[in-house]
Design a protein around this motif. Structure first.
Motif, mmCIF file in Angstrom:
data_model
loop_
_atom_site.group_PDB
_atom_site.id
_atom_site.type_symbol
_atom_site.label_atom_id
_atom_site.label_comp_id
_atom_site.label_asym_id
_atom_site.label_seq_id
_atom_site.Cartn_x
_atom_site.Cartn_y
_atom_site.Cartn_z
ATOM 1 N N MET A 1 0.826 -1.446 -0.140
ATOM 2 C CA MET A 1 0.314 0.070 -0.362
ATOM 3 C C MET A 1 1.041 1.241 0.185
ATOM 4 S SD MET A 1 -3.172 0.644 2.675
ATOM 5 C CE MET A 1 -2.362 1.456 3.822
ATOM 6 N N ASN A 2 1.920 1.141 -0.629
ATOM 7 C CA ASN A 2 2.420 2.533 -1.238
ATOM 8 C C ASN A 2 2.448 3.074 -2.812
ATOM 9 O OD1 ASN A 2 4.038 2.429 1.038
ATOM 10 N ND2 ASN A 2 4.510 0.262 0.354
ATOM 11 N N LYS A 3 2.944 4.445 -2.491
ATOM 12 C CA LYS A 3 2.819 5.370 -3.879
ATOM 13 C C LYS A 3 1.598 5.453 -4.515
ATOM 14 C CE LYS A 3 6.754 4.756 -4.586
ATOM 15 N NZ LYS A 3 8.337 5.694 -4.205
ATOM 16 N N THR A 4 1.016 6.693 -4.722
ATOM 17 C CA THR A 4 -0.146 7.791 -5.276
ATOM 18 C C THR A 4 0.026 7.317 -6.501
ATOM 19 O OG1 THR A 4 0.686 9.519 -5.937
ATOM 20 C CG2 THR A 4 -0.200 9.445 -3.459
ATOM 21 N N PRO A 5 -1.343 6.994 -7.748
ATOM 22 C CA PRO A 5 -0.831 7.135 -9.016
ATOM 23 C C PRO A 5 0.108 8.006 -9.312
ATOM 24 C CG PRO A 5 -3.407 6.885 -8.225
ATOM 25 C CD PRO A 5 -2.212 7.110 -6.997
ATOM 26 N N ALA A 6 0.451 8.924 -9.340
ATOM 27 C CA ALA A 6 1.599 9.449 -9.629
ATOM 28 C C ALA A 6 2.344 9.549 -9.807
ATOM 29 C CB ALA A 6 1.490 11.554 -9.348
ATOM 30 N N GLU A 7 3.229 8.942 -8.452
ATOM 31 C CA GLU A 7 4.029 8.289 -7.752
ATOM 32 C C GLU A 7 4.489 7.144 -8.466
ATOM 33 O OE1 GLU A 7 3.679 10.064 -2.962
ATOM 34 O OE2 GLU A 7 3.364 8.171 -3.387
ATOM 35 N N PHE B 1 -4.256 -1.270 -6.686
ATOM 36 C CA PHE B 1 -5.389 -1.563 -7.865
ATOM 37 C C PHE B 1 -5.372 -0.608 -8.458
ATOM 38 C CE2 PHE B 1 -7.876 -5.016 -4.891
ATOM 39 C CZ PHE B 1 -7.379 -5.978 -5.777
ATOM 40 N N VAL B 2 -5.832 0.274 -7.976
ATOM 41 C CA VAL B 2 -5.649 1.897 -8.192
ATOM 42 C C VAL B 2 -4.471 2.147 -9.078
ATOM 43 C CG1 VAL B 2 -7.081 2.649 -6.758
ATOM 44 C CG2 VAL B 2 -5.008 3.695 -6.692
ATOM 45 N N SER B 3 -3.104 1.862 -9.400
ATOM 46 C CA SER B 3 -2.367 2.650 -9.845
ATOM 47 C C SER B 3 -2.449 1.651 -10.996
ATOM 48 C CB SER B 3 -0.601 2.625 -9.477
ATOM 49 O OG SER B 3 -1.387 3.544 -8.407
ATOM 50 N N LEU B 4 -3.023 0.376 -11.168
ATOM 51 C CA LEU B 4 -2.370 -1.303 -12.045
ATOM 52 C C LEU B 4 -3.328 -0.346 -13.664
ATOM 53 C CD1 LEU B 4 -4.336 -4.210 -11.186
ATOM 54 C CD2 LEU B 4 -2.326 -3.866 -11.694
ATOM 55 N N HIS B 5 -4.189 0.937 -13.719
ATOM 56 C CA HIS B 5 -4.032 1.770 -15.106
ATOM 57 C C HIS B 5 -2.616 2.471 -15.728
ATOM 58 C CE1 HIS B 5 -6.316 2.862 -18.300
ATOM 59 N NE2 HIS B 5 -5.657 3.827 -18.689
ATOM 60 N N VAL B 6 -2.460 3.557 -15.005
ATOM 61 C CA VAL B 6 -1.380 3.879 -15.053
ATOM 62 C C VAL B 6 -0.056 3.153 -15.065
ATOM 63 C CG1 VAL B 6 -0.552 5.032 -12.680
ATOM 64 C CG2 VAL B 6 -1.043 6.290 -14.362
ATOM 65 N N ILE C 1 2.097 2.566 -19.016
ATOM 66 C CA ILE C 1 3.933 2.902 -19.152
ATOM 67 C C ILE C 1 4.077 1.929 -19.181
ATOM 68 C CG2 ILE C 1 5.507 4.112 -17.831
ATOM 69 C CD1 ILE C 1 3.715 5.778 -15.914
ATOM 70 N N VAL C 2 4.244 0.707 -19.033
ATOM 71 C CA VAL C 2 5.035 -0.112 -19.564
ATOM 72 C C VAL C 2 4.479 -1.032 -20.426
ATOM 73 C CG1 VAL C 2 5.120 -0.804 -17.165
ATOM 74 C CG2 VAL C 2 3.487 -2.460 -18.248
ATOM 75 N N LYS C 3 3.561 -0.536 -21.407
ATOM 76 C CA LYS C 3 2.971 -1.567 -22.432
ATOM 77 C C LYS C 3 4.319 -1.414 -23.466
ATOM 78 C CE LYS C 3 -1.526 -0.752 -23.187
ATOM 79 N NZ LYS C 3 -2.710 0.167 -23.846
ATOM 80 N N GLY C 4 4.138 -2.464 -24.059
ATOM 81 C CA GLY C 4 5.661 -2.484 -24.729
ATOM 82 C C GLY C 4 6.855 -2.697 -24.365
ATOM 83 N N THR C 5 6.688 -3.135 -23.636
ATOM 84 C CA THR C 5 7.855 -3.236 -23.435
ATOM 85 C C THR C 5 8.108 -4.363 -22.672
ATOM 86 O OG1 THR C 5 7.862 -2.430 -20.707
ATOM 87 C CG2 THR C 5 7.753 -1.048 -21.514
ATOM 88 N N ARG C 6 9.397 -5.358 -21.710
ATOM 89 C CA ARG C 6 9.067 -6.621 -21.271
ATOM 90 C C ARG C 6 8.733 -6.450 -19.809
ATOM 91 N NH1 ARG C 6 12.018 -10.093 -23.843
ATOM 92 N NH2 ARG C 6 12.410 -11.691 -21.926
ATOM 93 N N ILE C 7 8.436 -5.380 -19.579
ATOM 94 C CA ILE C 7 7.802 -5.449 -17.970
ATOM 95 C C ILE C 7 5.972 -6.000 -17.769
ATOM 96 C CG2 ILE C 7 7.461 -4.276 -16.152
ATOM 97 C CD1 ILE C 7 9.779 -2.515 -16.325
ATOM 98 N N GLY C 8 6.453 -7.109 -17.517
ATOM 99 C CA GLY C 8 4.976 -6.895 -16.328
ATOM 100 C C GLY C 8 3.718 -6.871 -15.317
ATOM 101 N N LEU C 9 3.450 -6.963 -15.479
ATOM 102 C CA LEU C 9 1.781 -5.890 -14.103
ATOM 103 C C LEU C 9 1.218 -7.424 -13.424
ATOM 104 C CD1 LEU C 9 0.577 -3.112 -13.230
ATOM 105 C CD2 LEU C 9 -1.061 -3.228 -14.976
ATOM 106 N N GLY C 10 1.054 -6.589 -12.088
ATOM 107 C CA GLY C 10 0.334 -8.196 -11.157
ATOM 108 C C GLY C 10 -0.650 -7.290 -10.136
ATOM 109 N N ALA C 11 -1.319 -7.441 -10.114
ATOM 110 C CA ALA C 11 -2.357 -6.880 -8.941
ATOM 111 C C ALA C 11 -1.512 -7.344 -7.208
ATOM 112 C CB ALA C 11 -3.640 -7.334 -8.759
ATOM 113 N N GLN C 12 -2.227 -7.389 -6.002
ATOM 114 C CA GLN C 12 -1.330 -7.745 -5.011
ATOM 115 C C GLN C 12 -2.712 -8.596 -4.182
ATOM 116 O OE1 GLN C 12 -0.957 -4.335 -2.588
ATOM 117 N NE2 GLN C 12 1.067 -3.310 -3.904
#
Ligand code: PEP
Length: 256
Positions: free
Chosen positions: A13-19, A45-50, A54-65
């Protein structure tokens, strides 16, 4: 068995969407094109979209908690697998903080893993003993039970689509990491061994198992040198771009 290392950052539970966006941008420029390692960022959750944009098209993937096992319904505050499936490919399941503070049990971990798999998400299933269990010499028994129950009623194909993180609870956020040899022993015997009993040795050999608990740029090399450790689930150090970059690069190099 040639298992590609995985390093997942649990931002908790760290970082605002901007951070979160700022951290994700720094990580894209640091490791977004790195080969030989899978990187997964798990923001709130609230930062998954942002972060996803940013990681779209890179080799970095995304996960929820976390996720709920039902698809939809009157579960205020919860998020389901079909909701996450459009946003990310991974989800952490059964983190010790969820077990400790939010009443998660081996049974709910199993339901969550099944829900994730049913929606083509990769669950990162967390297991690990508490300090009192460790001190009582119960590590084997606890981790074996957690693995058995998390994988109850899964078929082999589903088991092969999971990741496991061995996270001794006493090592999480404490600065007191396990030793590489100690973590490797638990993973070999009580995780890979149980997966072999349940699904056969080929599945056990192919499964990627991460170590988590106070991973740093200084100790990742020791963990990655172990034959049964395939990466890290990283909390605190994943919030600092230079530290996370160093961990990811060390993981990639270790198994190159
Ligand atoms: C975690 O949150 O899963 C974790 C391992 O945290 P830390 O790296 O801070 O110990």
């Amino acid at each position: 068995m040639n298992r590609i290392p995985v390093v997942a950052g649990n931002w908790k539970m760290n970082k605002t969407p901007a951070e979160a966006a700022e951290l994700a941008r720094a990580l894209v420029s640091a490791v977004g094109g790195l080969l030989g390692v899978e990187v997964v960022l798990c923001p709130p959750f609230v930062s998954l979209h942002v972060v996803g944009e940013i990681v779209k098209g890179t080799r970095i993937g995304l996960g929820a908690q976390n996720l709920h096992w039902e698809k939809s319904g009157a579960f205020t505050g919860e998020v389901s697998a079909p909701m996450l499936a459009g946003w990310c490919a991974h989800v952490i399941v059964g983190h010790s903080e969820r077990r400790q503070y939010f009443g998660e049990t081996d049974q709910t971990v199993n339901k969550k893993a099944k829900a994730a798999l049913a929606h083509k998400l990769t669950p990162i299933i967390c297991v690990g003993e508490t300090l009192s269990e460790y001190e009582a010499g119960e590590t084997s028994e606890v981790v074996t039970r957690q693995v058995w129950q998390a994988y109850a009623d899964l078929n082999r194909d589903e088991a092969e689509r999971t990741l496991i993180a061995y996270e001794p609870v006493w090592a999480i956020g404490t600065g007191k990491a396990a030793t590489g040899v100690g973590a490797n022993a638990v993973i070999g015997l009580n995780i890979r061994g149980i997966i072999a009993d349940l699904f056969g040795s080929a599945t056990a050999d192919g499964l990627r198992v991460l170590y988590g608990g106070s991973v740093t740029p200084a100790n990742i090399v020791e963990f990655m040198a172990q034959p049964d450790i395939d990466g890290g689930l990283v909390g605190g150090a994943s919030l600092k771009a230079p530290d996370f970059e160093a961990i990811v690069k060390a993981a990639a190099q270790a198994k190159a």
